[in-house]
Scaffold this motif. Structure first.
Motif, PDB file in Angstrom:
ATOM      1  N   TRP A  36      57.561  48.610  -5.047  1.00 46.05           N
ATOM      2  CA  TRP A  36      59.018  48.671  -5.053  1.00 46.05           C
ATOM      3  C   TRP A  36      59.542  48.277  -3.682  1.00 46.05           C
ATOM      4  CZ3 TRP A  36      61.784  49.474  -9.418  1.00 46.05           C
ATOM      5  CH2 TRP A  36      61.128  50.055 -10.498  1.00 46.05           C
ATOM      6  N   TYR A  37      60.559  47.438  -3.674  1.00 44.82           N
ATOM      7  CA  TYR A  37      61.251  47.015  -2.469  1.00 44.82           C
ATOM      8  C   TYR A  37      62.739  47.248  -2.667  1.00 44.82           C
ATOM      9  CZ  TYR A  37      56.859  44.698  -1.303  1.00 44.82           C
ATOM     10  OH  TYR A  37      55.542  44.434  -1.018  1.00 44.82           O
ATOM     11  N   ARG A  38      63.472  47.369  -1.569  1.00 42.89           N
ATOM     12  CA  ARG A  38      64.911  47.574  -1.701  1.00 42.89           C
ATOM     13  C   ARG A  38      65.664  46.747  -0.675  1.00 42.89           C
ATOM     14  NH1 ARG A  38      65.318  53.925   0.248  1.00 42.89           N
ATOM     15  NH2 ARG A  38      65.076  53.568   2.514  1.00 42.89           N
ATOM     16  N   GLN A  39      66.906  46.427  -1.024  1.00 39.44           N
ATOM     17  CA  GLN A  39      67.754  45.618  -0.169  1.00 39.44           C
ATOM     18  C   GLN A  39      69.191  46.098  -0.274  1.00 39.44           C
ATOM     19  OE1 GLN A  39      67.691  41.397  -0.997  1.00 39.44           O
ATOM     20  NE2 GLN A  39      68.249  40.919   1.108  1.00 39.44           N
ATOM     21  N   ALA A  40      69.741  46.517   0.860  1.00 35.90           N
ATOM     22  CA  ALA A  40      71.142  46.880   0.957  1.00 35.90           C
ATOM     23  C   ALA A  40      71.934  45.665   1.428  1.00 35.90           C
ATOM     24  CB  ALA A  40      71.322  48.047   1.920  1.00 35.90           C
ATOM     25  N   PRO A  41      73.256  45.626   1.174  1.00 42.51           N
ATOM     26  CA  PRO A  41      74.056  44.476   1.609  1.00 42.51           C
ATOM     27  C   PRO A  41      73.916  44.215   3.101  1.00 42.51           C
ATOM     28  CG  PRO A  41      75.321  45.830   0.104  1.00 42.51           C
ATOM     29  CD  PRO A  41      74.054  46.591   0.402  1.00 42.51           C
ATOM     30  N   GLY A  42      73.660  42.960   3.459  1.00 45.96           N
ATOM     31  CA  GLY A  42      73.514  42.581   4.852  1.00 45.96           C
ATOM     32  C   GLY A  42      72.191  42.955   5.484  1.00 45.96           C
ATOM     33  N   GLU A  43      71.272  43.523   4.711  1.00 47.01           N
ATOM     34  CA  GLU A  43      69.983  43.964   5.236  1.00 47.01           C
ATOM     35  C   GLU A  43      68.856  43.134   4.646  1.00 47.01           C
ATOM     36  OE1 GLU A  43      71.866  46.937   7.479  1.00 47.01           O
ATOM     37  OE2 GLU A  43      69.797  46.241   7.556  1.00 47.01           O
ATOM     38  N   GLN A  44      67.695  43.207   5.282  1.00 44.47           N
ATOM     39  CA  GLN A  44      66.505  42.564   4.756  1.00 44.47           C
ATOM     40  C   GLN A  44      65.938  43.369   3.591  1.00 44.47           C
ATOM     41  OE1 GLN A  44      63.536  40.949   7.463  1.00 44.47           O
ATOM     42  NE2 GLN A  44      64.855  41.457   9.207  1.00 44.47           N
ATOM     43  N   ARG A  45      65.136  42.704   2.775  1.00 44.75           N
ATOM     44  CA  ARG A  45      64.433  43.385   1.702  1.00 44.75           C
ATOM     45  C   ARG A  45      63.172  44.026   2.277  1.00 44.75           C
ATOM     46  NH1 ARG A  45      63.692  40.311  -3.968  1.00 44.75           N
ATOM     47  NH2 ARG A  45      65.940  40.163  -3.540  1.00 44.75           N
ATOM     48  N   ASP A  46      63.057  45.342   2.140  1.00 44.08           N
ATOM     49  CA  ASP A  46      61.980  46.089   2.774  1.00 44.08           C
ATOM     50  C   ASP A  46      61.128  46.825   1.746  1.00 44.08           C
ATOM     51  OD1 ASP A  46      64.173  47.045   5.482  1.00 44.08           O
ATOM     52  OD2 ASP A  46      62.714  45.413   5.424  1.00 44.08           O
ATOM     53  N   LEU A  47      59.890  47.076   2.127  1.00 43.98           N
ATOM     54  CA  LEU A  47      58.966  47.838   1.284  1.00 43.98           C
ATOM     55  C   LEU A  47      59.424  49.282   1.153  1.00 43.98           C
ATOM     56  CD1 LEU A  47      56.142  48.154  -0.148  1.00 43.98           C
ATOM     57  CD2 LEU A  47      55.298  48.866   2.099  1.00 43.98           C
ATOM     58  N   VAL A  48      59.448  49.784  -0.073  1.00 50.84           N
ATOM     59  CA  VAL A  48      59.634  51.199  -0.348  1.00 50.84           C
ATOM     60  C   VAL A  48      58.279  51.856  -0.571  1.00 50.84           C
ATOM     61  CG1 VAL A  48      60.673  52.915  -1.864  1.00 50.84           C
ATOM     62  CG2 VAL A  48      61.908  50.801  -1.340  1.00 50.84           C
ATOM     63  N   ALA A  49      57.514  51.319  -1.515  1.00 51.52           N
ATOM     64  CA  ALA A  49      56.184  51.837  -1.819  1.00 51.52           C
ATOM     65  C   ALA A  49      55.410  50.787  -2.580  1.00 51.52           C
ATOM     66  CB  ALA A  49      56.264  53.133  -2.638  1.00 51.52           C
ATOM     67  N   SER A  50      54.100  50.779  -2.422  1.00 52.46           N
ATOM     68  CA  SER A  50      53.246  49.873  -3.168  1.00 52.46           C
ATOM     69  C   SER A  50      51.942  50.572  -3.497  1.00 52.46           C
ATOM     70  CB  SER A  50      52.971  48.581  -2.391  1.00 52.46           C
ATOM     71  OG  SER A  50      52.201  48.839  -1.236  1.00 52.46           O
ATOM     72  N   VAL A  51      51.252  50.052  -4.502  1.00 54.00           N
ATOM     73  CA  VAL A  51      49.962  50.607  -4.895  1.00 54.00           C
ATOM     74  C   VAL A  51      49.059  49.466  -5.336  1.00 54.00           C
ATOM     75  CG1 VAL A  51      50.765  51.113  -7.255  1.00 54.00           C
ATOM     76  CG2 VAL A  51      48.786  52.336  -6.308  1.00 54.00           C
ATOM     77  N   THR A  52      47.809  49.490  -4.895  1.00 56.84           N
ATOM     78  CA  THR A  52      46.846  48.464  -5.261  1.00 56.84           C
ATOM     79  C   THR A  52      46.132  48.832  -6.548  1.00 56.84           C
ATOM     80  OG1 THR A  52      44.974  49.420  -4.070  1.00 56.84           O
ATOM     81  CG2 THR A  52      46.472  48.013  -2.807  1.00 56.84           C
ATOM     82  N   ASN A  53      45.339  47.891  -7.069  1.00 52.64           N
ATOM     83  CA  ASN A  53      44.581  48.174  -8.283  1.00 52.64           C
ATOM     84  C   ASN A  53      43.417  49.127  -8.037  1.00 52.64           C
ATOM     85  OD1 ASN A  53      42.862  46.412  -6.953  1.00 52.64           O
ATOM     86  ND2 ASN A  53      42.922  44.825  -8.519  1.00 52.64           N
ATOM     87  N   SER A  54      43.132  49.439  -6.789  1.00 52.02           N
ATOM     88  CA  SER A  54      42.140  50.454  -6.464  1.00 52.02           C
ATOM     89  C   SER A  54      42.766  51.826  -6.225  1.00 52.02           C
ATOM     90  CB  SER A  54      41.327  50.044  -5.239  1.00 52.02           C
ATOM     91  OG  SER A  54      42.135  49.976  -4.086  1.00 52.02           O
ATOM     92  N   GLY A  55      44.105  51.909  -6.332  1.00 48.56           N
ATOM     93  CA  GLY A  55      44.784  53.181  -6.209  1.00 48.56           C
ATOM     94  C   GLY A  55      45.317  53.512  -4.838  1.00 48.56           C
ATOM     95  N   LEU A  56      45.200  52.607  -3.884  1.00 45.11           N
ATOM     96  CA  LEU A  56      45.699  52.850  -2.531  1.00 45.11           C
ATOM     97  C   LEU A  56      47.212  52.686  -2.497  1.00 45.11           C
ATOM     98  CD1 LEU A  56      45.169  53.367   0.486  1.00 45.11           C
ATOM     99  CD2 LEU A  56      44.903  50.897   0.752  1.00 45.11           C
ATOM    100  N   ALA A  57      47.924  53.736  -2.099  1.00 49.29           N
ATOM    101  CA  ALA A  57      49.378  53.725  -2.040  1.00 49.29           C
ATOM    102  C   ALA A  57      49.862  53.655  -0.605  1.00 49.29           C
ATOM    103  CB  ALA A  57      49.951  54.964  -2.715  1.00 49.29           C
ATOM    104  N   THR A  58      50.935  52.916  -0.393  1.00 50.00           N
ATOM    105  CA  THR A  58      51.579  52.788   0.907  1.00 50.00           C
ATOM    106  C   THR A  58      53.059  53.070   0.744  1.00 50.00           C
ATOM    107  OG1 THR A  58      49.980  51.106   1.615  1.00 50.00           O
ATOM    108  CG2 THR A  58      52.038  51.253   2.855  1.00 50.00           C
ATOM    109  N   TYR A  59      53.633  53.829   1.685  1.00 48.71           N
ATOM    110  CA  TYR A  59      55.051  54.181   1.643  1.00 48.71           C
ATOM    111  C   TYR A  59      55.743  53.794   2.929  1.00 48.71           C
ATOM    112  CZ  TYR A  59      53.943  57.086  -2.401  1.00 48.71           C
ATOM    113  OH  TYR A  59      53.534  57.543  -3.635  1.00 48.71           O
ATOM    114  N   GLY A  60      56.999  53.381   2.802  1.00 43.44           N
ATOM    115  CA  GLY A  60      57.810  53.201   3.982  1.00 43.44           C
ATOM    116  C   GLY A  60      58.069  54.538   4.656  1.00 43.44           C
TER     117      GLY A  60
END
Length: 119
Positions: A36-60
């Motif tokens: 999941w990524y998010r973008q507010a008006p006038g801002e860059q699109r940034d990572l919220v959270a991601s998960v790999t097929n091995s189950g590794l999760a990353t959060y902003g």
């Protein structure tokens, strides 16, 4: 090619919660990473959270401890549980997949769903 459709956005008060869903058109079990990524008006699109097929999760950093990403391979869906929402969480939230084909990587984006946190 996988297609992604987000749902679950809306208006919520500060401190409230929302659950976003991303429905994929095909099997996601072998997709290298989804997030999941998010973008507010006038801002860059940034990572919220991601998960790999091995189950590794990353959060902003700003969502750690408040948001949880989960991957439902049986139903080809990705979810984001958002708790204790704050006004600065307001943005369009996008689902993304990163697929490998040979030694190449391809990104696919959904259309996005609006999340507004306001009292």
């Amino acid at each position: 090619q996988v297609q992604l459709v987000e749902s679950g956005g809306g208006l919520v008060q500060p401190g409230g919660s929302l659950r976003l869903s991303c429905q994929a058109s095909g099997n996601i079990a072998s997709i290298y990473a989804m997030g999941w990524y998010r973008q507010a008006p006038g801002e860059q699109r940034d990572l919220v959270a991601s998960v790999t097929n091995s189950g590794l999760a990353t959060y902003g950093d700003s969502v750690k401890g408040r948001f949880t990403i989960s991957r439902d391979n049986a139903n080809n869906a990705l979810h984001l549980q958002m708790n204790n929402l704050r006004p600065d969480d307001t943005a369009v939230y996008y689902c993304k997949s990163d697929q490998t084909f040979g030694d190449a990587m391809y990104a696919t984006w959904g259309q996005g769903t609006q999340v507004t946190v306001s009292s």
